[in-house]
Design a protein around this motif. Structure first.
Motif, mmCIF file in Angstrom:
data_model
loop_
_atom_site.group_PDB
_atom_site.id
_atom_site.type_symbol
_atom_site.label_atom_id
_atom_site.label_comp_id
_atom_site.label_asym_id
_atom_site.label_seq_id
_atom_site.Cartn_x
_atom_site.Cartn_y
_atom_site.Cartn_z
ATOM 1 N N GLY A 1 -67.239 11.319 100.144
ATOM 2 C CA GLY A 1 -66.988 12.365 101.018
ATOM 3 C C GLY A 1 -68.359 12.727 101.910
ATOM 4 O O GLY A 1 -68.173 13.152 103.154
ATOM 5 N N VAL B 1 -60.640 12.582 100.010
ATOM 6 C CA VAL B 1 -61.041 13.055 98.976
ATOM 7 C C VAL B 1 -60.106 12.703 97.693
ATOM 8 O O VAL B 1 -60.282 12.590 96.352
ATOM 9 C CB VAL B 1 -61.134 14.647 99.117
ATOM 10 N N TYR C 1 -60.070 13.431 106.072
ATOM 11 C CA TYR C 1 -60.911 13.936 104.819
ATOM 12 C C TYR C 1 -60.087 14.315 103.580
ATOM 13 O O TYR C 1 -60.582 13.936 102.413
ATOM 14 C CB TYR C 1 -61.634 15.038 105.323
ATOM 15 N N ASN D 1 -62.577 16.219 90.235
ATOM 16 C CA ASN D 1 -61.274 16.857 90.432
ATOM 17 C C ASN D 1 -60.197 16.395 89.526
ATOM 18 O O ASN D 1 -59.488 17.399 88.960
ATOM 19 C CB ASN D 1 -60.728 16.536 92.078
ATOM 20 N N GLN E 1 -59.352 18.376 97.239
ATOM 21 C CA GLN E 1 -59.392 18.571 95.720
ATOM 22 C C GLN E 1 -58.245 19.373 94.950
ATOM 23 O O GLN E 1 -58.147 19.163 93.937
ATOM 24 C CB GLN E 1 -60.951 19.431 95.607
ATOM 25 N N THR F 1 -62.111 19.397 102.156
ATOM 26 C CA THR F 1 -62.477 19.106 100.815
ATOM 27 C C THR F 1 -61.744 20.049 99.888
ATOM 28 O O THR F 1 -61.078 19.575 99.068
ATOM 29 C CB THR F 1 -64.030 19.768 100.720
ATOM 30 N N TRP G 1 -67.834 14.523 92.793
ATOM 31 C CA TRP G 1 -67.064 15.497 93.262
ATOM 32 C C TRP G 1 -65.675 15.061 93.301
ATOM 33 O O TRP G 1 -64.873 15.681 92.501
ATOM 34 C CB TRP G 1 -67.481 16.118 94.586
ATOM 35 N N ASN G 2 -65.320 14.014 93.542
ATOM 36 C CA ASN G 2 -64.141 13.503 93.705
ATOM 37 C C ASN G 2 -63.426 13.007 92.256
ATOM 38 O O ASN G 2 -62.325 13.314 91.987
ATOM 39 C CB ASN G 2 -63.879 12.270 94.737
#
Length: 230
Positions: free
Chosen positions: A70, A64, A60, A154, A98, A94, A150-151
């Motif tokens: 994810g 990410v 995971y 980052n 991140q 996560t 989200w990714n």
């Protein structure tokens, strides 16, 4: 003239190596993890929960970092480990992912991204200032909106002036609700194939609710950023 050139190459070498490794991980994942192998891997994790938990967090984290969606793995965590342990493992992966992506973006890609952004968006400096001043608030709002990838976020945040601790704490806290939500839906899957085929996700009504919440959070974040940037 030769000496500066050698110095420049020496500075670029670690960046080139790291980018090559990240690219290799992406290619390796695309070529090796088809649906059959992924299902077999998830089944093994279910049968070997201790080793499976460790491997899941590692995978995971890498996912990410290399911008792999994810949500699929979060659903798988719920199906394999249940809601409680699955949520915890997804959260750990996560946070680690991140954090790694942020550090790579800040120290590997920062100059390139900043130069490109300032040329393409001259007003970006004002936005950067706003994020630097009100970083944790904006990050929390953006994290609560799944519409924002989200990714990718980052890396985008890594080239702003936001302090690392603000990024880390606000991101770690704000992702919890969605981590638990996806793990819960994954726990409702009857088989591993349901997770891989996307049959264990939220229904139509729930998806619409997610979109509404996401849209509201994103609108607030954009408005807030605009006001602060002025």
């Amino acid at each position: 003239m030769a000496l500066p050139k050698l110095t420049c190459n020496a500075e670029l070498a670690p960046k080139v190596v790291l980018l090559t490794v990240l690219l290799a991980l992406v290619i390796c994942g695309v070529l090796t993890l088809d649906s059959t192998r992924l299902e077999a891997l998830l089944t093994w994790m279910e049968e070997e929960p201790v080793q499976g938990s460790i491997l899941f967090v590692v995978l995971y984290t890498v996912a990410v970092t290399v911008l792999f969606p994810g949500s699929i793995l979060a659903l798988a965590a719920g199906a394999v480990f249940g809601v409680v342990l699955g949520s915890l493992l997804v959260w750990l992966g996560t946070v680690l992912g991140q954090t790694l992506a942020f550090l790579i973006g800040r120290y590997l890609l920062r100059e390139l991204v900043v130069d490109y952004t300032l040329k393409k968006y001259p007003s970006w400096a004002a936005v950067d200032t706003a994020v630097s001043r009100e970083g944790w608030k904006l990050i929390t709002l953006l994290r609560l909106s799944p519409i924002v990838p989200w990714n990718m976020l980052n890396y985008a945040l890594s080239v702003t002036g936001v302090a690392f601790w603000q990024y880390w704490v606000s991101s770690a806290v704000a992702v919890m609700p969605w981590n638990v939500t996806f793990a819960y839906f994954g726990s409702l899957a009857h088989t591993m194939a349901d997770v891989i085929d996307g049959n264990s996700g939220p229904g139509t009504r729930t998806s619409v609710l997610f979109l509404i919440i996401s849209g509201v959070m994103l609108a607030i974040a954009v408005t807030y950023t605009t006001v602060i940037a002025k």
